[in-house]
Each structure stands twice: as C-alpha cells, then as structure tokens.
Write a protein that holds these residues in place. Structure first.
Motif, PDB file in Angstrom:
ATOM      1  N   SER A 197       0.832  -1.203   0.000  1.00 12.11           N
ATOM      2  CA  SER A 197       0.000   0.000   0.000  1.00 12.11           C
ATOM      3  C   SER A 197       0.867   1.253   0.000  1.00 12.11           C
ATOM      4  CB  SER A 197      -0.917   0.009   1.225  1.00 12.11           C
ATOM      5  OG  SER A 197      -0.168   0.274   2.399  1.00 12.11           O
ATOM      6  N   ALA A 198       0.225   2.393  -0.204  1.00  9.88           N
ATOM      7  CA  ALA A 198       0.937   3.675  -0.197  1.00  9.88           C
ATOM      8  C   ALA A 198       1.558   3.957   1.168  1.00  9.88           C
ATOM      9  CB  ALA A 198      -0.009   4.802  -0.598  1.00  9.88           C
ATOM     10  N   ARG A 199       1.008   3.365   2.214  1.00 15.11           N
ATOM     11  CA  ARG A 199       1.538   3.543   3.567  1.00 15.11           C
ATOM     12  C   ARG A 199       2.640   2.545   3.907  1.00 15.11           C
ATOM     13  NH1 ARG A 199      -3.761   4.797   7.408  1.00 15.11           N
ATOM     14  NH2 ARG A 199      -4.460   6.676   6.275  1.00 15.11           N
ATOM     15  N   GLY A 200       2.997   1.696   2.959  1.00 11.87           N
ATOM     16  CA  GLY A 200       4.062   0.738   3.200  1.00 11.87           C
ATOM     17  C   GLY A 200       3.613  -0.544   3.862  1.00 11.87           C
ATOM     18  N   ILE A 216      10.027 -16.964  -3.423  1.00 14.62           N
ATOM     19  CA  ILE A 216       9.457 -16.136  -2.352  1.00 14.62           C
ATOM     20  C   ILE A 216      10.225 -14.820  -2.249  1.00 14.62           C
ATOM     21  CG2 ILE A 216       9.062 -15.957   0.144  1.00 14.62           C
ATOM     22  CD1 ILE A 216       8.631 -18.986   0.173  1.00 14.62           C
ATOM     23  N   ASP A 217      11.549 -14.902  -2.308  1.00 19.46           N
ATOM     24  CA  ASP A 217      12.373 -13.685  -2.251  1.00 19.46           C
ATOM     25  C   ASP A 217      12.016 -12.726  -3.377  1.00 19.46           C
ATOM     26  OD1 ASP A 217      13.719 -14.273   0.032  1.00 19.46           O
ATOM     27  OD2 ASP A 217      15.630 -14.760  -0.921  1.00 19.46           O
ATOM     28  N   TYR A 218      11.752 -13.267  -4.558  1.00 23.55           N
ATOM     29  CA  TYR A 218      11.397 -12.387  -5.683  1.00 23.55           C
ATOM     30  C   TYR A 218      10.141 -11.583  -5.362  1.00 23.55           C
ATOM     31  CZ  TYR A 218       8.767 -10.837  -9.660  1.00 23.55           C
ATOM     32  OH  TYR A 218       7.992 -10.072 -10.483  1.00 23.55           O
ATOM     33  N   VAL A 219       9.103 -12.248  -4.851  1.00 20.51           N
ATOM     34  CA  VAL A 219       7.856 -11.537  -4.538  1.00 20.51           C
ATOM     35  C   VAL A 219       8.099 -10.500  -3.443  1.00 20.51           C
ATOM     36  CG1 VAL A 219       5.494 -11.782  -3.685  1.00 20.51           C
ATOM     37  CG2 VAL A 219       6.414 -13.465  -5.291  1.00 20.51           C
ATOM     38  N   LEU A 220       8.896 -10.848  -2.449  1.00 18.43           N
ATOM     39  CA  LEU A 220       9.191  -9.886  -1.379  1.00 18.43           C
ATOM     40  C   LEU A 220       9.951  -8.675  -1.929  1.00 18.43           C
ATOM     41  CD1 LEU A 220      10.208 -12.250   1.574  1.00 18.43           C
ATOM     42  CD2 LEU A 220       7.939 -11.463   0.882  1.00 18.43           C
ATOM     43  N   ILE A 221      10.918  -8.925  -2.812  1.00 19.96           N
ATOM     44  CA  ILE A 221      11.661  -7.832  -3.431  1.00 19.96           C
ATOM     45  C   ILE A 221      10.734  -6.990  -4.305  1.00 19.96           C
ATOM     46  CG2 ILE A 221      13.415  -7.339  -5.198  1.00 19.96           C
ATOM     47  CD1 ILE A 221      15.002  -9.737  -4.008  1.00 19.96           C
ATOM     48  N   HIS A 222       9.841  -7.656  -5.011  1.00 20.82           N
ATOM     49  CA  HIS A 222       8.861  -6.958  -5.859  1.00 20.82           C
ATOM     50  C   HIS A 222       8.032  -5.981  -5.016  1.00 20.82           C
ATOM     51  CE1 HIS A 222       5.959  -7.020  -9.394  1.00 20.82           C
ATOM     52  NE2 HIS A 222       5.280  -6.371  -8.463  1.00 20.82           N
ATOM     53  N   GLU A 223       7.529  -6.464  -3.888  1.00 18.43           N
ATOM     54  CA  GLU A 223       6.694  -5.592  -3.050  1.00 18.43           C
ATOM     55  C   GLU A 223       7.521  -4.508  -2.376  1.00 18.43           C
ATOM     56  OE1 GLU A 223       3.717  -5.765  -3.629  1.00 18.43           O
ATOM     57  OE2 GLU A 223       3.802  -7.714  -4.624  1.00 18.43           O
ATOM     58  N   VAL A 228       9.614   2.228  -3.309  1.00 14.43           N
ATOM     59  CA  VAL A 228      10.372   3.226  -4.066  1.00 14.43           C
ATOM     60  C   VAL A 228       9.560   3.742  -5.252  1.00 14.43           C
ATOM     61  CG1 VAL A 228      12.517   3.693  -5.328  1.00 14.43           C
ATOM     62  CG2 VAL A 228      12.510   2.056  -3.408  1.00 14.43           C
ATOM     63  N   HIS A 229       8.986   2.803  -6.002  1.00 15.12           N
ATOM     64  CA  HIS A 229       8.158   3.134  -7.159  1.00 15.12           C
ATOM     65  C   HIS A 229       6.786   2.492  -6.960  1.00 15.12           C
ATOM     66  CE1 HIS A 229      11.707   4.619  -9.266  1.00 15.12           C
ATOM     67  NE2 HIS A 229      12.323   3.482  -8.963  1.00 15.12           N
ATOM     68  N   HIS A 230       5.759   3.287  -6.910  1.00 11.59           N
ATOM     69  CA  HIS A 230       4.422   2.776  -6.584  1.00 11.59           C
ATOM     70  C   HIS A 230       3.661   2.230  -7.783  1.00 11.59           C
ATOM     71  CE1 HIS A 230       4.910   4.244  -2.521  1.00 11.59           C
ATOM     72  NE2 HIS A 230       5.205   5.450  -2.975  1.00 11.59           N
ATOM     73  N   ASP A 231       4.332   2.178  -8.922  1.00  9.44           N
ATOM     74  CA  ASP A 231       3.691   1.622 -10.113  1.00  9.44           C
ATOM     75  C   ASP A 231       4.602   0.552 -10.713  1.00  9.44           C
ATOM     76  OD1 ASP A 231       5.788   3.069 -11.106  1.00  9.44           O
ATOM     77  OD2 ASP A 231       4.570   4.616 -12.065  1.00  9.44           O
ATOM     78  N   HIS A 232       4.245   0.081 -11.904  1.00  6.45           N
ATOM     79  CA  HIS A 232       5.091  -0.886 -12.606  1.00  6.45           C
ATOM     80  C   HIS A 232       5.768  -0.207 -13.795  1.00  6.45           C
ATOM     81  CE1 HIS A 232       2.477  -3.865 -10.451  1.00  6.45           C
ATOM     82  NE2 HIS A 232       3.659  -4.429 -10.284  1.00  6.45           N
ATOM     83  N   SER A 233       6.373   0.900 -13.524  1.00  3.58           N
ATOM     84  CA  SER A 233       7.068   1.677 -14.551  1.00  3.58           C
ATOM     85  C   SER A 233       8.377   0.995 -14.939  1.00  3.58           C
ATOM     86  CB  SER A 233       7.362   3.075 -14.025  1.00  3.58           C
ATOM     87  OG  SER A 233       8.213   2.992 -12.881  1.00  3.58           O
TER      88      SER A 233
END
Length: 263
Positions: A197-200, A216-223, A228-233
């Motif tokens: 979320s926007a609140r982290g 699992i690490d990939y998903v955690l890194i993704h979130e 840092v970036h709130h979109d998928h830019s």
C-alpha cells in the motif's frame, strides 16, 4: 485420462430421455480435480468452454448414446490438453480435504494433520511442533466440515509463516532498500502473490509459501520495490532487475505452477 466419475452412471443405452438434464463430476489434470458440468439440452449443437469455475459442456439430447459418449470424450480431451498447455486459463482453486494422518507439505515445511472431533460445538486448531491439531465440532455437514478445516489450517499456517516472512522482508529491506515498512500480513489471497500500500503495508499470499525460497524472495523484493516506485514503470522493473537479474524466471515459475498452490 483420469475421470472421477462412474461412466455407467452417465452413459445409457436406452432412449435419450434417460439422460439427466445436467451431470456433474471432476476431471483430474496434473493432480488437480477440475469441476465439470455437462448440460443435455434441446438443441442440435454441441460446444464446450473452460471458465474460472471449471469445464462446461453442452450436448444435444437428440444425439444417440454413442454420439453423446464420443462427443463428451472429445470435449474432455480438449479441455485437459488446454488446461495442461495454459493452466492460467483456469483460475479455479480446489479445496483440500483434510484427513487424520495425512501429510501436508508447504514449501520446505512438512506438517502432519491430526484430526479429532469434539462436543463443544466449536472448532479450533493449533500447530504443535510439526503437527496441525484440528478439532472440529461434531455434527457438521461434510461441506461445513471441509470449509471449517480449510479455514482453520489457513489461519494456523498464516500465524506460523508471518514471523518468518516478516524477518525475511526486513533482511531484504535493510540490504537493498532501507525504507520504512508498515504492517506485514499474510492472507490466503488467490488474486495476487502480494501487495504494497501507499503507507508501506505489505500483504503476502499464504499460497506463496508453497514456492521455493528464491521465488518467495522475488515476490518480497517486488513488493519492497513498490516502496520506491508505486507503479510498474520501467524504473520499477529496472530496480527489481538490478537486485534480482533472473526475476523473469521466478515470474515464469509462478505463472506455470500457480494452480498447484492451494489449501
């Protein structure tokens, strides 16, 4: 092809009126029981489709028994091949049936199910070492018993994995991001693997716990990258790739195996 139904109960050699209006059973595909519904209709056309809740087949009641049999088997073969080739088209996730003594493997963790019944009209569960102790209220219908057991197992496993995932999130954050993390929760989410979320606040799907540690690490890194970036830019994906250059392999694994991860 493994069909979970009695063929003789579906196909008859008598007149077409002996066929039911609808028949329900399951088709087993890669260890998953996929619901199938066959409708016998007053039409001269036959067709089949795969929807998120399973396979739907529509057969003409005017066809002979042998024609019905042949057309249904053709449709079932088509459906099975489609689901094997593109498992993502079937978003249906079955519900496990928990039985006393069975073994539940979630990722690298193995749990033994111990199922008992009580007269307190209240169901509960807890994890003791590697045992999931399920105590269900006596007198529940089979469907209610299954739903209750699934809910309680999910609740237990969410509590079990929460500190593990929270610790790993903070490790990855400290190493790569150094951002403020809000609340961390684990839920049995079937629509995504995680969210931020926007609140982290970070939510992780309990289903992800079936995956290998690197996935699992990939998903955690993704979130965490969403802190840092709130979109998928493009900047977002560059950040993810800089930390995990082979992240596309992890996404491919989830894409190809998501239907195997359910409780």
């Amino acid at each position: 092809m493994n069909l979970l139904f009695e063929e003789n109960s579906l196909f008859h050699t008598s007149e077409t009126d002996s066929f039911p209006k609808v028949k329900k059973f399951s088709l087993e595909v890669n260890g998953i029981s996929v619901p199938v519904r066959i409708f016998f209709e007053n039409t001269y056309t036959e067709r089949a489709s795969i929807v998120k809740s399973g396979v739907i087949i529509r057969i003409s009641r005017y066809a002979t028994s042998e024609e019905k049999r042949r057309q249904i088997q053709t449709f079932l073969s088509w459906a099975k091949n489609k689901i094997i080739q593109r498992p993502e088209i079937l978003h249906y996730l079955p519900q496990r049936r928990y039985m006393d003594g069975e073994v539940l493997k979630v990722g690298k963790y193995i749990f033994n199910i111990r199922l008992t019944y009580n007269k307190q009209r209240k169901s509960f569960a807890r994890i003791v070492q590697n045992h999931i102790l399920l105590s269900l209220a006596s007198g529940l219908t089979p469907e209610a018993e299954q739903n209750t057991a699934s809910y309680l197992v999910c609740k237990c496993l969410s509590r079990f994995f929460l500190p593990i995932i929270t610790e790993r999130l903070h490790q990855l954050n400290e190493r790569f991001f150094k951002k403020q993390i809000g609340a961390v929760k684990i839920k049995y989410n079937t629509s995504n693997w995680g969210s931020c979320s926007a609140r982290g606040n970070i939510n992780i799907s309990l289903r992800l716990m079936f995956a290998p540690d690197d996935v699992i690490d990939y998903v955690l890194i993704h979130e965490l990258a969403h802190l840092v970036h709130h979109d998928h830019s493009k900047e977002f994906w560059r950040l993810v790739e800089r930390i995990m250059p082979d992240y596309r392999e992890k996404e491919k694994f989830l894409y190809e195996n998501h239907f195997k991860f359910y409780l």
